[in-house]
Design a protein around this motif. Structure first.
Motif, PDB file in Angstrom:
ATOM      1  N   TYR A 261       0.864  -1.204   0.000  1.00 24.01           N
ATOM      2  CA  TYR A 261       0.000   0.000   0.000  1.00 24.01           C
ATOM      3  C   TYR A 261       0.899   1.253   0.000  1.00 24.01           C
ATOM      4  O   TYR A 261       0.698   2.185  -0.787  1.00 24.01           O
TER       5      TYR A 261
ATOM      6  N   ASN B 138       0.130   4.058  13.537  1.00 24.64           N
ATOM      7  CA  ASN B 138      -0.756   2.954  13.131  1.00 24.64           C
ATOM      8  C   ASN B 138      -0.538   2.497  11.679  1.00 24.64           C
ATOM      9  O   ASN B 138      -0.831   1.362  11.337  1.00 24.64           O
ATOM     10  N   PHE B 139       0.005   3.397  10.835  1.00 26.43           N
ATOM     11  CA  PHE B 139       0.428   3.031   9.474  1.00 26.43           C
ATOM     12  C   PHE B 139       1.792   3.693   9.251  1.00 26.43           C
ATOM     13  O   PHE B 139       1.895   4.697   8.534  1.00 26.43           O
TER      14      PHE B 139
ATOM     15  N   MET C 272       1.359   6.013   5.753  1.00 30.50           N
ATOM     16  CA  MET C 272       1.022   7.418   5.972  1.00 30.50           C
ATOM     17  C   MET C 272       2.219   8.328   5.675  1.00 30.50           C
ATOM     18  O   MET C 272       2.051   9.516   5.411  1.00 30.50           O
TER      19      MET C 272
ATOM     20  N   ARG D 186       2.290   8.442   1.755  1.00 31.74           N
ATOM     21  CA  ARG D 186       1.129   9.204   1.273  1.00 31.74           C
ATOM     22  C   ARG D 186       1.432  10.714   1.335  1.00 31.74           C
ATOM     23  O   ARG D 186       0.836  11.510   0.621  1.00 31.74           O
TER      24      ARG D 186
ATOM     25  N   GLU E 233      -5.035  15.056   8.921  1.00 36.06           N
ATOM     26  CA  GLU E 233      -5.855  13.845   8.834  1.00 36.06           C
ATOM     27  C   GLU E 233      -6.002  13.364  10.274  1.00 36.06           C
ATOM     28  O   GLU E 233      -5.050  12.839  10.862  1.00 36.06           O
TER      29      GLU E 233
ATOM     30  N   ARG F  54      -8.938  -4.803  11.307  1.00 33.76           N
ATOM     31  CA  ARG F  54      -7.682  -4.425  10.648  1.00 33.76           C
ATOM     32  C   ARG F  54      -6.829  -3.664  11.679  1.00 33.76           C
ATOM     33  O   ARG F  54      -7.333  -2.789  12.390  1.00 33.76           O
TER      34      ARG F  54
ATOM     35  N   THR G 280      -7.350   1.923  13.450  1.00 28.45           N
ATOM     36  CA  THR G 280      -7.302   2.766  12.260  1.00 28.45           C
ATOM     37  C   THR G 280      -8.310   3.894  12.452  1.00 28.45           C
ATOM     38  O   THR G 280      -9.266   3.755  13.217  1.00 28.45           O
ATOM     39  N   CYS G 281      -8.066   5.001  11.755  1.00 27.36           N
ATOM     40  CA  CYS G 281      -8.976   6.146  11.897  1.00 27.36           C
ATOM     41  C   CYS G 281     -10.273   5.897  11.142  1.00 27.36           C
ATOM     42  O   CYS G 281     -11.251   6.610  11.337  1.00 27.36           O
ATOM     43  N   VAL G 282     -10.242   4.924  10.225  1.00 29.37           N
ATOM     44  CA  VAL G 282     -11.404   4.690   9.368  1.00 29.37           C
ATOM     45  C   VAL G 282     -12.182   3.442   9.779  1.00 29.37           C
ATOM     46  O   VAL G 282     -13.095   3.024   9.080  1.00 29.37           O
TER      47      VAL G 282
ATOM     48  N   GLY H  88      -9.604   2.917   0.712  1.00 24.98           N
ATOM     49  CA  GLY H  88      -8.353   3.676   0.549  1.00 24.98           C
ATOM     50  C   GLY H  88      -7.473   3.159  -0.573  1.00 24.98           C
ATOM     51  O   GLY H  88      -7.074   2.003  -0.574  1.00 24.98           O
TER      52      GLY H  88
ATOM     53  N   PHE I 192      -8.324  11.123   0.042  1.00 27.25           N
ATOM     54  CA  PHE I 192      -8.647  10.589   1.369  1.00 27.25           C
ATOM     55  C   PHE I 192      -8.552  11.742   2.356  1.00 27.25           C
ATOM     56  O   PHE I 192      -7.569  12.476   2.383  1.00 27.25           O
TER      57      PHE I 192
END
Ligand code: SIN
Length: 486
Positions: A115, A161-162, A166, A169, A259, A287, A292-294, A450, A456
């Motif tokens: 990713y 967390n990522f 992140m 990105r 974000e 996950r 995750t924020c989502v 995502g 996003f």
């Protein structure tokens, strides 16, 4: 674990920061300790960078900016694609590092590397399409042009967390646009960023284009916001910190993209494919162990199908394998630390005390590490903490609704506006609800929206600005209008 023996990108006995193409220690000579969330054991010590290191990194980025920004987009794309290739070649090692420093299940961590790499692929190409404009003039002796230019030195403050996705990105579009950068990785996940820095070095990216300063968050962030060289900051993290950064950015009117947190509603209508919805809720909720924020934080199920859905969902959750994140068969690793675990526990206790029923799980896993059982709660009501705050843990709260307008109203009844999910086979209903809910990202029968090529980001207190897609690169560009008199 054997996976740790295979690590060669960083030396766990001697971790260093990456500034101006060099590996350096902190001038204070102090360190902070990193623990493995699966075992609680100390992984290593990391130099505690501070203001001095942040300043050096900013100055290095500033020196690198003229040459980097003058490269053609094609030359920068070559570097980005080389970096992407190196990430993919080292995906297992990067995944191991990520997994033992912040607890992401190994197989999922391998997925995060790809990713993360996808942002480099996509922006390498998008950098070639930063077209300007010519505008018809109102006088015959004038020609009007618009050009896009990189904003300059940027700072990326990235979350644990990522740790890789992140970061790329932010760095993918920044580098493609011609900006140079300073990254402040989260204190729970500096090693992923430093391993990435090693790949930056291996890719031959010029010194100073990417700098990584781990350490004292407050000090580094103060330097970033007070140093006039930094023209833009991109932050992923909590809404609480985001608000403070907005205040800090005011003095120099720094460009900022945020974000922030989320509290995603996951709405399942009576005509939904319940198997698909249960798979989606499982993927979204568990996950990264729910961090995750989502992720699905409020699962609203139509009253006519809630019993059936609960049973399908519970039977899937029961099968999830929890354990040491480095074990390839594990699906749910630990939460990041004791504080995170306490919050999950508090949310479940509060819900149970107010009448929620535990359909599965409901407690910590005894032993070492910060594990919480994948948990399903039913009979959840709006007055429970879990329906208001991000849990950031593996707990799925289910609640029934009876009417479309009621569920839209409940979905929107939050300060957050990042992601929302809608499961139905009725096209008109899906469009009506997708348009009515106030969130930046909508998954319609899709729990994983995502991707690198799409924008996003959130509405309301979930922040502003977008990452990903053509919107994501605009954040790193200034628009210049040129009026030419003939
Ligand atoms: C996040 O939760 O912050 C990012 C999730 C994603 O990119 O899918």
């Amino acid at each position: 674990m054997n996976k740790l023996k295979e690590i060669s990108l960083i030396d766990l006995e001697d971790i260093k920061l990456f500034i101006n193409g060099k590996w350096v220690t902190a001038s204070s000579n102090s360190h902070f300790t990193l623990n493995n969330p699966s075992t609680g054991e100390v992984v290593t010590e990391v130099p505690r960078g501070g203001r001095e290191e942040a300043k050096q990194a900013i100055e290095a980025a500033n020196e690198a900016f003229p040459a980097w920004s003058k490269l053609t987009a094609y030359e920068r794309a070559d570097y980005l694609l080389k970096l992407r290739d190196l990430m993919l070649e080292h995906d297992k090692e990067l995944a191991s590092i990520m997994s033992f420093e912040m607890g992401k299940a190994y197989t999922e961590a391998v997925g995060e590397v790809s990713y993360a790499a996808s942002f480099l692929t996509w922006y390498a190409e998008e950098g070639k399409r930063l077209y300007g404009e010519t505008i018809p003039g109102s006088a015959s002796n004038k020609r009007l042009f618009v050009v896009k230019q990189p904003v300059g030195v940027v700072a990326a403050i990235t979350p644990w967390n990522f740790p890789l996705a992140m970061m790329t990105r932010k760095l993918g579009p920044a580098m493609a646009a011609g900006c140079t950068s300073v990254v402040k990785p989260a204190s729970q996940s500096p090693l992923s960023a430093l391993a990435f820095a090693k790949l930056v070095e291996m890719a031959g990216i010029p010194a100073g284009v990417v700098n990584i300063v781990a350490g004292a968050t407050r000090e580094i962030s103060d330097e970033i916001f007070e140093n006039p060289i930094v023209k833009k900051v991109s932050f992923t993290g909590s809404t609480e910190v985001g608000r403070k950064l907005v205040e800090q950015s005011a003095a120099q009117l720094k460009k900022l993209s945020l974000e922030l947190g989320g509290h995603a509603p996951f709405i399942i209508f009576e005509d939904a494919d319940l198997e698909l919805a249960a798979e989606g809720a499982l993927a979204s909720k568990f996950r990264n162990a729910g961090q995750t924020c989502v992720c699905a934080n409020r699962i609203y199920v139509h009253e006519t199908v809630i019993d059936e859905f609960s049973e399908i969902f519970r039977s899937k959750v029961k099968e999830l394998k929890v354990g040491n994140s480095l074990d390839e068969s594990v699906q749910v690793g630990p939460v990041v630390n004791e504080e995170g675990l306490n919050k999950v526990e508090q949310h479940v206790e509060d819900a149970v005390q107010k009448g929620a029923k535990v359909l599965h799980g409901g407690s910590r896993v005894e032993g070492d590490g910060f594990f919480y059982q994948p948990t399903v709660l039913s009979n959840v009501t709006d007055d429970m903490l879990i329906m208001e705050e991000e849990t950031f843990g593996p707990v799925a709260p289910l609640t029934a609704f009876s009417d479309v307008d009621e569920v839209i109203c409940k979905a929107n009844d939050t300060e957050y506006g990042l992601a929302a999910y809608i499961y139905t086979q009725d096209i008109s209903l899906s469009v009506k609800v997708a348009e009515a809910v106030d969130f930046g990202v909508i998954g319609l029968n899709d729990a994983m929206p995502g991707v690198a090529q799409a924008p996003f980001g959130g509405n309301k207190h979930s922040g502003y600005g977008r990452e990903g897609g053509k919107e994501g690169i605009k954040e790193y560009l200034n628009v210049k209008y040129i009026s030419l008199g003939l």
